[in-house]
Design an enzyme around this catalytic site. Sequence first.
Site, mmCIF file in Angstrom:
data_model
loop_
_atom_site.group_PDB
_atom_site.id
_atom_site.type_symbol
_atom_site.label_atom_id
_atom_site.label_comp_id
_atom_site.label_asym_id
_atom_site.label_seq_id
_atom_site.Cartn_x
_atom_site.Cartn_y
_atom_site.Cartn_z
ATOM 1 N N HIS A 14 -2.439 -0.029 -17.712
ATOM 2 C CA HIS A 14 -2.634 1.387 -18.053
ATOM 3 C C HIS A 14 -2.347 1.641 -19.532
ATOM 4 O O HIS A 14 -1.424 2.397 -19.868
ATOM 5 C CB HIS A 14 -1.721 2.330 -17.255
ATOM 6 C CG HIS A 14 -1.780 2.183 -15.780
ATOM 7 N ND1 HIS A 14 -2.950 2.255 -15.080
ATOM 8 C CD2 HIS A 14 -0.809 1.988 -14.855
ATOM 9 C CE1 HIS A 14 -2.677 2.118 -13.790
ATOM 10 N NE2 HIS A 14 -1.407 1.949 -13.632
ATOM 11 N N ASP A 38 -4.782 -1.351 -8.303
ATOM 12 C CA ASP A 38 -3.571 -0.541 -8.447
ATOM 13 C C ASP A 38 -3.125 0.122 -7.145
ATOM 14 O O ASP A 38 -2.537 -0.515 -6.285
ATOM 15 C CB ASP A 38 -3.800 0.478 -9.579
ATOM 16 C CG ASP A 38 -2.520 1.180 -10.003
ATOM 17 O OD1 ASP A 38 -1.442 0.835 -9.482
ATOM 18 O OD2 ASP A 38 -2.583 2.083 -10.850
HETATM 19 ZN ZN LIG Z 1 0.888 0.231 -11.083
#
Ligand SMILES: [Zn+2]
Length: 433
Positions: free
Chosen positions: A268, A319
């Site tokens: 991220h 994720d």
């Molecule tokens: Zn994560």
Amino acid sequence: VRIFAKRALLPNGWASNVTIDVAGATIAQVAAERDARSATEFVGTLVPGMPNLHSHAFQRAMAGHGERRASGRDDFWSWREAMYALALELGPVELHRIALATYRAMLRAGYTAVAEFHYIHRDPRGEWYADKCAASEALVCAAREAGIAICLLPALYSQAAPDGTPLGERQRRFATSAEDVLEIAAALRSRFAGDESVVVGACGHSLRAVTLRGFATLLEGSPRNCPVHVHVAEQEREVAEVEAAFGARPVELLVRSFDVNERWCLVHATQTTEAELASIAGSGAVAGLCPTTEANLGDGLFGLEAYLEAGGALGIGSDSNVSISPPEELRLLEYGQRLLHRRRILGAAGGRACGEALYALSAAGGARACGLRAGAIAPGLRADLVELPSGDDLEGAVVERTSAPQADPLDRYLFADVRAAPARVMAGGAWRA
Ligand SMILES: [Zn+2]
């Protein structure tokens, strides 16, 4: 086993009439323009298996549950409360069951390896299990049972905020010191020694949840060649908190504090300036992008264009596992950029088709992030192979319009065949789906 593929994506691009010799879990030999006579298996269009460089398997159990707006503002932080409630309920038996189903779904979708970012270490009361590795081992066993390679990342998680705020009651199952994590990682490495489908990496949860000293201790105690993962800059609030505590943005702080190199995966890297993107690209680290989860949580868009121009490495992860689909991650990654810039970015330069460029880049970056010799169809690498769906309906349309050149198979897979699952998936030399 000798596989004959009508077409295969090799490191230099598409090749026809390719034979691939598989010995055990590894590709022994690859040759193009061969005849099919000596082959034992016959496939259509073959691409490398996709490594999934970021998964929290347990969150699959809440996929589809977080889509009702609870309060005035619903975002990552309110979603996190729901995730904590789930995390408090699951023991090793439930973790194993959820992970097994999730990993099987990953194989069906064309993921052939998974980096499991794991932070539920303690029991629901916050005490250690008699075996400190109980939860970690449940995940590794699920991966072995499913037949997917795993890079298990036991996460260091020791505080609630960058200013040193102690962990909250609801984070009690995550609490670890660097010594705890090193102990778990060492035990896992010895229990699964000799299994090349199991890698154990070093992992700091995020710059919110680790101290720089704790992360440094973890890195010093870890094998020099193991993958290093960290959530780096998912949220604006996280960037503000890190800036307030350290006077630097997360990526700046990381690069300043550690030898960030090609072993690292920065998950991220969403809230990043162009200078930070250039510094990630220059370090050789892999940017871990999770477009469907980042979209689901309203995180924002990654600066793909600037990052690719700087020559950055990247890979994709499922994720939260709200979606388990390599084509969906890559399509959303590309479409997000087109919507943002109001023009077509086309993945990368270099004259390659967009789908091919994005797919090949992600497969190579993902394999590096998982610490596996994989991510391409080449001798010496893991035999992780995906046969693309045949796309018969589209073939028909092309026949109608005979003057049209054939679409690049990966462009078709990523952009046009959106609901088609791979025809077959091989991981570690065996057909798994
Ligand atoms: Zn994560």
